[in-house]
Design an enzyme around this catalytic site. Sequence first.
Site, PDB file in Angstrom:
ATOM      1  N   ASP A   1       0.866  -1.181   0.000  1.00 41.89           N
ATOM      2  CA  ASP A   1       0.000   0.000   0.000  1.00 41.89           C
ATOM      3  C   ASP A   1       0.908   1.238   0.000  1.00 41.89           C
ATOM      4  O   ASP A   1       2.112   1.132   0.263  1.00 41.89           O
ATOM      5  CB  ASP A   1      -0.923   0.012   1.224  1.00 41.89           C
ATOM      6  CG  ASP A   1      -0.164   0.039   2.542  1.00 41.89           C
ATOM      7  OD1 ASP A   1       0.840  -0.712   2.658  1.00 41.89           O
ATOM      8  OD2 ASP A   1      -0.538   0.794   3.445  1.00 41.89           O
TER       9      ASP A   1
ATOM     10  N   GLU B   1       0.097  -0.773   5.866  1.00 38.12           N
ATOM     11  CA  GLU B   1       1.221  -0.216   6.614  1.00 38.12           C
ATOM     12  C   GLU B   1       1.088   1.293   6.786  1.00 38.12           C
ATOM     13  O   GLU B   1       1.300   1.824   7.862  1.00 38.12           O
ATOM     14  CB  GLU B   1       2.542  -0.561   5.909  1.00 38.12           C
ATOM     15  CG  GLU B   1       3.778  -0.408   6.799  1.00 38.12           C
ATOM     16  CD  GLU B   1       4.381   0.989   6.808  1.00 38.12           C
ATOM     17  OE1 GLU B   1       5.188   1.265   7.719  1.00 38.12           O
ATOM     18  OE2 GLU B   1       4.054   1.818   5.936  1.00 38.12           O
TER      19      GLU B   1
END
Lengths: 490, 490
Positions: free
Chosen positions: A108, A173
């Site tokens: 991400d 994250e």
Amino acid sequence: MSSSSSSALEMEIIFQYIDAHQSDFIKDLKEWVAVESDSIQPHLRKEVMRMMTLAADRLAALGATVNLVNLGSHQLPDGQVLPLPSVILGELGKDPQSPTVCFYGHVDVQPAKKEDGWNTDPYTLTEIDGNLYGRGATDNKGPVLAWINAVETFRALKLAMPVNFKFVIEGMEEAGSLGLEKLLEEEKQSFFSDVDYIVISDNLWLSNKKPALTYGSRGNACFFVEVECGSKDLHSGTSGGIIYEPLLDLIALLDSLVDSTGHILIPGIYDGVAALMEEERKSYESIEFDLEEHRNNCGVKKFRYGTKEEILLHLWRYPSLSIHGIEGAFHEPGIKTVIPAKVTGKFSIRQVPHMDTSVLKKQVRDKSFLWNSPNQLKVSMPLGAEPWLADVNNLLYKAARRAIKTVFGEDPDFIRDGSTIPVARMFQTVTQKSVMMLPIGAADDGEHSQKEKISRHNYIEGTKLFAAFFLEISKLHRNLYVTSQTETIN
Amino acid sequence: MSSSSSSALEMEIIFQYIDAHQSDFIKDLKEWVAVESDSIQPHLRKEVMRMMTLAADRLAALGATVNLVNLGSHQLPDGQVLPLPSVILGELGKDPQSPTVCFYGHVDVQPAKKEDGWNTDPYTLTEIDGNLYGRGATDNKGPVLAWINAVETFRALKLAMPVNFKFVIEGMEEAGSLGLEKLLEEEKQSFFSDVDYIVISDNLWLSNKKPALTYGSRGNACFFVEVECGSKDLHSGTSGGIIYEPLLDLIALLDSLVDSTGHILIPGIYDGVAALMEEERKSYESIEFDLEEHRNNCGVKKFRYGTKEEILLHLWRYPSLSIHGIEGAFHEPGIKTVIPAKVTGKFSIRQVPHMDTSVLKKQVRDKSFLWNSPNQLKVSMPLGAEPWLADVNNLLYKAARRAIKTVFGEDPDFIRDGSTIPVARMFQTVTQKSVMMLPIGAADDGEHSQKEKISRHNYIEGTKLFAAFFLEISKLHRNLYVTSQTETIN
């Protein structure tokens, strides 16, 4: 042919393959960067999901067994419920003679819009002067692909895999790794039971040119100090002069925490700080760190200290206290003659080994309550992220150091991070395995910023570094294993 | 019949008329309150315009000459240009033997919505238990109408007007009286040339029951202290410990301004404060002020001082320093590990007679620059509203005191206001005439708040008070005039 020269030959073949497939590796990265897998903006969550599938397919193509673990959903502050992206747990190889290396990465990214100040479309990987610009290029899609492509190189060349691989790839994250710690706890006795080493490549070198290995980070203990005189804001005309103003109390309290040299005035706070040994102190001397360049990057006139060593010591291994702001006071442009009734000061202490966060919490409370006001005081610690410190004499660091020397021709800087790396601490605490941060991005990559990039050089040499590391850790681990057996026999 | 008993009879007739016309006066107020003349919300500006026309018509009906002075337009922060409401300059009577009293009032109001916590529709004047609830009832439509109705009473009873009247009625008071000061300057040699006294009735008594006369207010010197380390915010992980953090500097600076007793630590600041004379000190003893009730209204546990006298002295005639907040720092809920690059502390000093605001500005600057940081510091004073003090031995106060004694049967409290009354200071400075604040609203009227009201009692007795005041000021002024002539003859 000696084992050493056969391994040198193998390395040579691998590096040639990687050089020859640069375009393919960059094409892979371009494909991944094109996915707007921004985990922060809710409307892009489906793109994160799509990215997880792409990454899972890529691991499966390596021949890995891939398990997409569903973590359920989470609720946003506005009440909206969003599904959490699954976490990929992948496995490749089960040779009992080989060490098992677990790689953690995330796919991400932070939000990015061209109009924020990008010269190129952030989701179209674009090469300019040897740099590959795009959101996620260095944080963390580039390093994840470099690792995968290093593994792929062994497969393509039909070479024996030097280690067993495990993969933990997540998609949250940038939004706080929701659910990850719980998953690690759950998998401690299963997925992680045969893991020997954990490698994370989610940070940067300290310099633009010199490779680095990261072995520690400071923690982050955040404190809220709330002072309240009553339920309603007052007016400085009708109450100024007769009230114990909460903001005056709070400012006196905040001012009592640190002196003008930056020394923290909380009694006992330095007691837990690890003593600086000569060996560690000496290690700072060779670190490549341009003080003047760093000062310019920060945009300040002057640092508190004048030498590289002092600066790094105070960024990495001494605690610091920063005040971030005040909630509840007037913060807008212009004038408002308000006496705020309730104000909350927010500060944080970057704690270091071997400070104990629960002791720190008590020390801050004890210090805060040394006051003399009829107002109500509340002290809380909403976040207590621990510092992290690895043993640089561990095999993991030795192997990485050798691989760096092979690929880049020089020894790495052994560095820490002044910021907190929650994931390193989390893996170390939960799995009790050795954890290493092995960055391949350069200091100027601009993670989280506009114009994020990774250089073609770092991306490709980073792929070589990972491949070389597989060979080195395999060798060192086997040597240790053989030595142990020999010792047992003797 | 002696002059004294003939005047007592005249007073009696006037009071009977006012009592008999209570319903009419309340009907007038209901009509005015029904106009949403909110000068703050742009979409209601046309209602302010309509209100100005209503007020002008009401003055014309008294027989006054009315001049609606166009002040042009003003621009809002969003770029929108709005017309300013005209200011009414009215005149009634030109008897050279009579004093000329100028009355200032405003007919615009603060915003109000029923859902903010009103029990009744704020724009429908509603009587409950002797209180007339509605936006503008006490601030300032009620007092303006009470004055007009007091004049009207003389006209209706065909009594000689005891004074010449002038009126300054504006529609932008709640939005900062834009354009008023310029108009006063322009009219200094014309409209104001023959004005002897200025009366403002735009504040409240100190108590709920005991009348008051206001003779002073504190000023408001607002300061911005800006500290800047560079152009971009930094991160407490990557910069905490090596940076001279602007917010730490600012907090140390703010903390150095005032000690825990509220004593201001700016050298020389108390030099300009008028010495407290025995007569003034004694005047505080008889003032009706319920300390406990005031403490409850403020919602605080404890004041800095324990006696009524100390509280009033520190609210009215000693300076106070309040810190309002910080612009540029983190102010939202939650955590943000930012080191803000530029922060602006906002504080104000309520200065008192005879402090000199330009001297104060220099004292604050001198104090602020006593620091030791490489960061850039800017100190500015965006507002320097002066304190106001009238001479309570002036004829104006004598006349009002007598009128209060006649109507309410007791002497008024002589009070000041801890807040700034810019309009009083403005009229006094520009016109150089005597200015008096003659409130008729009670302490609990809730101006600017939900449930604003004026009691029927205060509204009607306030009308009588104004009428009695016309007779008293006329008598005192004529006596003075005759005495002066006599003295000249002697």
